[in-house]
Design an enzyme around this catalytic site. Sequence first.
Site, short mmCIF file in Angstrom:
data_model
loop_
_atom_site.label_atom_id
_atom_site.label_comp_id
_atom_site.label_asym_id
_atom_site.label_seq_id
_atom_site.Cartn_x
_atom_site.Cartn_y
_atom_site.Cartn_z
N CYS A 127 0.82 -1.23 0.00
CA CYS A 127 0.00 0.00 0.00
C CYS A 127 0.85 1.26 0.00
CB CYS A 127 -0.92 0.02 1.22
SG CYS A 127 -1.95 -1.43 1.26
N HIS A 273 -3.82 6.78 0.96
CA HIS A 273 -4.10 5.45 0.42
C HIS A 273 -5.56 5.13 0.71
CE1 HIS A 273 -4.14 1.25 -0.28
NE2 HIS A 273 -4.13 0.92 1.00
N ASN A 303 -9.97 -0.90 -2.75
CA ASN A 303 -8.57 -0.70 -2.36
C ASN A 303 -7.69 -1.29 -3.48
OD1 ASN A 303 -5.99 -0.96 -1.27
ND2 ASN A 303 -6.70 -1.76 0.71
O1 UT7 Z 1 -4.71 -1.67 2.37
C1 UT7 Z 1 -4.24 -2.68 3.17
C2 UT7 Z 1 -4.40 -2.40 4.59
N1 UT7 Z 1 -5.63 -2.94 5.06
C3 UT7 Z 1 -6.44 -2.20 5.80
O2 UT7 Z 1 -6.16 -1.05 6.04
C4 UT7 Z 1 -7.66 -2.87 6.35
C5 UT7 Z 1 -8.03 -2.28 7.67
N2 UT7 Z 1 -9.17 -2.97 8.28
C6 UT7 Z 1 -10.42 -2.83 7.82
O3 UT7 Z 1 -10.65 -2.14 6.84
C7 UT7 Z 1 -11.54 -3.53 8.58
O4 UT7 Z 1 -10.99 -4.19 9.69
C8 UT7 Z 1 -12.34 -4.54 7.71
C9 UT7 Z 1 -13.20 -3.81 6.70
C10 UT7 Z 1 -11.41 -5.50 7.01
C11 UT7 Z 1 -13.27 -5.36 8.60
O5 UT7 Z 1 -14.13 -4.49 9.33
P1 UT7 Z 1 -14.35 -4.68 10.89
O6 UT7 Z 1 -15.29 -3.62 11.30
O7 UT7 Z 1 -12.99 -4.70 11.55
O8 UT7 Z 1 -15.06 -6.06 10.95
P2 UT7 Z 1 -14.60 -7.43 11.70
O9 UT7 Z 1 -13.44 -8.03 11.00
O10 UT7 Z 1 -14.50 -7.16 13.16
O11 UT7 Z 1 -15.86 -8.33 11.47
C12 UT7 Z 1 -17.11 -8.02 12.07
C13 UT7 Z 1 -18.09 -9.09 11.66
C14 UT7 Z 1 -17.57 -10.50 11.88
O12 UT7 Z 1 -18.67 -11.29 12.27
P3 UT7 Z 1 -18.92 -11.66 13.82
O13 UT7 Z 1 -17.69 -12.38 14.26
O14 UT7 Z 1 -19.12 -10.36 14.53
O15 UT7 Z 1 -20.16 -12.50 13.76
C15 UT7 Z 1 -17.11 -10.94 10.52
O16 UT7 Z 1 -17.16 -12.33 10.34
O17 UT7 Z 1 -18.36 -9.01 10.26
C16 UT7 Z 1 -18.11 -10.25 9.62
N3 UT7 Z 1 -17.61 -10.01 8.28
C17 UT7 Z 1 -18.43 -9.79 7.24
N4 UT7 Z 1 -19.77 -9.76 7.15
C18 UT7 Z 1 -20.30 -9.51 5.94
C19 UT7 Z 1 -16.32 -9.92 7.86
N5 UT7 Z 1 -16.31 -9.65 6.55
C20 UT7 Z 1 -17.59 -9.56 6.14
C21 UT7 Z 1 -18.20 -9.29 4.90
N6 UT7 Z 1 -19.55 -9.29 4.86
N7 UT7 Z 1 -17.49 -9.05 3.79
#
Ligand code: UT7
Length: 348
Positions: A127, A273, A303
Amino acid sequence: IERLTSTKGAMMMKRTVIRGTGRYVPPRLVTNDDLSQWMDTSDEWIRQRTGIEQRYWVPEEGGVGSSDLGLEASKIALQRAGWAPEDLDLIIFATLSPDLFFPGCGCIMQHKLGLAATPALDIRQQCTGFLYGLTTADAYIRSGLANRILLVGAEVHSTGLDISTAGRDVAVIFGDGAGAVCLESLESNEPIGVLGSALHADGKFANSLMVEVGSSRLNPRISHELIDEGRHYPVMDGKAIFKLAVQKLPEVVIEVLKKAGLDLEAVDLLIPHQANLRINQFFAHSMKLPEEKVFNNIQRYGNTTAASIPIAFDEALEMNRIGDGSTVVFLGLGAGLTWGAVVARLGP
Ligand code: UT7
């Protein structure tokens, strides 16, 4: 010596100025609703957590690599700079999704540009690839090693994603695309072009965002077992990366502005980014910046890693959000862990 001194006798400095920009995304539009047909996700979840509404992916049948997207963006940047490929002293290509494991995309795109001896350097800083590439280009130019450099950031993520519910946290985020800039040496005492750079890395977090299979630490590097375990797909500790981003990005922007002797008020636009709209909103909030000072286009592209900053830069120029005389800060954080910022003043 004559060339290095102005008429008044002061030493003229070599500076890195931006001459032309270009961007390219493949034509296959993939909406959040498309994704929800292939995995358990929803338009609502993706918009709320990331801000992303759509992204572009290469054709499903394959055959299009990052060098192909980079080539299209480069042709536009070269044309806007009024340069032929033969004018280039160096190509710098930033990608985490190269056409081949080796050789690098720089060599492959160099050949596609019709060149046969121009040096080509690949940057593997994910990134922050564009930021590391821009800083490297600036060092080449300031040291006199090159006068005209083409810097490209390009990614094809879609062919490497787990398009199933198991991979949904990663798959919904990434898009394919490319951005390119032409960079030229200019001797001037005016504060123009690249004014400062701050780059960092912390390999402690290497496993927080990685792709494992194909790597030298595995023996064999690839096997049916590894594939069955899904270790050829990217894995990401999204929460950890999110927290690091909102902490490190403000710090590195303050650092780069201090290095350049500038205040935040002097900056016309910050081009981060595009990893997650919420990260950039957090960043703007913690820097007490009005929304219009931070450029976002993740809604339309997802992204695109090394391509995201040059795509955003090209779009911001096209939208007249910035132009000659504007001061811009590019910033980002991603796999590695790597993070950084570069400040530049645009000019004729
Ligand atoms: O450019 C590279 C660098 N990368 C980044 O900067 C990424 C930074 N992180 C993020 O953007 C966020 O952490 C994400 C968008 C990847 C995830 O968002 P979050 O608010 O941290 O969600 P989470 O991982 O805590 O997941 C929350 C819930 C989980 O379910 P439970 O355990 O609460 O039942 C996940 O399983 O959302 C679920 N989940 C989804 N649900 C629907 C994870 N991905 C998805 C999805 N659709 N695509």
